[in-house]
Design a protein around this motif. Structure first.
Motif, PDB file in Angstrom:
ATOM      1  N   SER A 213       0.828  -1.212   0.000  1.00 23.81           N
ATOM      2  CA  SER A 213       0.000   0.000   0.000  1.00 23.81           C
ATOM      3  C   SER A 213       0.860   1.258   0.000  1.00 23.81           C
ATOM      4  O   SER A 213       0.549   2.230  -0.697  1.00 23.81           O
ATOM      5  CB  SER A 213      -0.933   0.008   1.212  1.00 23.81           C
ATOM      6  OG  SER A 213      -1.841  -1.056   1.128  1.00 23.81           O
TER       7      SER A 213
ATOM      8  N   ALA B  45       2.286   1.657  -3.430  1.00 21.07           N
ATOM      9  CA  ALA B  45       1.232   2.131  -4.329  1.00 21.07           C
ATOM     10  C   ALA B  45       1.028   3.636  -4.168  1.00 21.07           C
ATOM     11  O   ALA B  45       0.832   4.355  -5.153  1.00 21.07           O
ATOM     12  CB  ALA B  45      -0.073   1.390  -4.062  1.00 21.07           C
TER      13      ALA B  45
ATOM     14  N   ILE C 278      -4.231  -1.412  -7.459  1.00 20.96           N
ATOM     15  CA  ILE C 278      -4.408  -0.316  -6.499  1.00 20.96           C
ATOM     16  C   ILE C 278      -4.134   1.029  -7.168  1.00 20.96           C
ATOM     17  O   ILE C 278      -4.898   1.990  -7.004  1.00 20.96           O
ATOM     18  CB  ILE C 278      -3.479  -0.493  -5.277  1.00 20.96           C
ATOM     19  CG1 ILE C 278      -3.912  -1.665  -4.431  1.00 20.96           C
ATOM     20  CG2 ILE C 278      -3.460   0.769  -4.421  1.00 20.96           C
ATOM     21  CD1 ILE C 278      -2.925  -1.995  -3.315  1.00 20.96           C
TER      22      ILE C 278
ATOM     23  N   SER D 206      -6.863   3.956  -7.980  1.00 20.58           N
ATOM     24  CA  SER D 206      -6.763   5.227  -7.249  1.00 20.58           C
ATOM     25  C   SER D 206      -6.978   6.437  -8.151  1.00 20.58           C
ATOM     26  O   SER D 206      -7.366   7.500  -7.674  1.00 20.58           O
ATOM     27  CB  SER D 206      -5.415   5.326  -6.538  1.00 20.58           C
ATOM     28  OG  SER D 206      -4.371   5.525  -7.467  1.00 20.58           O
TER      29      SER D 206
END
Length: 168
Positions: free
Chosen positions: A21, A24, A82, A86
Motif C-alpha cells: 500500500s 502504491a 491499487i 486510485s
C-alpha cells in the motif's frame, strides 16, 4: 493471498500489505504528474478516454490477481490494481464536473452518483460473497471485476458523445 498464494515465511502479512500500500501511494504520487500534464495538454475530452483505459486496466489487473500464482507476481498485480483504481475516482469526478455545467445541480449529480455507487456495493456485495462461498474466492474476485466493465462501456459512449459535440 494469505491462504491461496501464501506469504513467504519471512514476511508478516500485515506488514507485507502495508508495504504494498505504501509503494502504491508513492507510485501514484509520481504517476499523477504525467497524467495531469497529459490532461492539460490534450484537454478535458481525454478524461473519458482515460476512464475507459484505466477501468479496463483495473478489471484486467483484478482478474489476473484473482487467478495469478506466485507471491511476487500476485503482489505486483495487486499494486497495479491499487494504482489504477486510485486514479478512477478523481478522474470520474473531474469528468462529471465538466459535463454538468449548471452549478446549481452539480452537487446533486455528484451526490446521486455516490449513492448509486453505494447501492451497487450494498446490493452486489452479498451476491459476490455468495459466489465466493459457493465457488471460491477467485471466482468472486473475477465476478466482482467483471461487474465494473459496463462502466467502461458507458465511459466509451460518453467519449463518443463528447467528441460529437462541437467545441464552443
Amino acid at each position: 493471498v494469505i491462504r491461496d498464494v501464501g506469504f513467504p515465511s519471512a514476511i508478516n502479512p500485515v506488514y507485507g500489505f502495508g508495504v504494498v500500500s505504501a509503494v502504491a501511494m508513492v507510485v501514484g504520487f509520481f504517476a499523477v504528474r504525467p497524467l495531469i500534464r497529459h490532461i492539460d495538454r490534450e484537454g478535458i475530452s481525454v478524461v473519458a478516454r482515460l476512464l475507459v483505459l484505466l477501468t479496463v486496466g483495473t478489471v484486467g489487473a483484478q482478474i489476473v490477481f484473482a487467478v495469478g500464482a506466485g507471491f511476487w507476481f500476485v503482489m505486483a498485480i495487486f499494486l497495479v490494481a491499487i494504482v489504477t483504481r486510485s486514479f478512477l475516482g478523481p478522474l470520474y469526478t473531474t469528468w462529471l464536473n465538466d459535463l454538468v455545467t449548471d452549478s446549481s445541480v452539480r452537487a446533486t449529480v455528484l451526490s446521486i452518483s455516490g449513492q448509486a455507487n453505494a447501492i451497487g456495493q450494498a446490493a452486489g456485495g452479498p451476491v459476490l460473497g455468495l459466489v465466493g462461498n459457493v465457488f471460491g474466492i477467485p471466482y468472486a474476485l473475477v465476478a466482482g471485476a467483471l461487474t465494473t466493465l459496463p462502466a467502461a462501456a458507458l465511459y466509451a459512449r460518453g467519449t463518443r458523445r463528447q467528441e460529437a459535440i462541437p467545441a464552443a
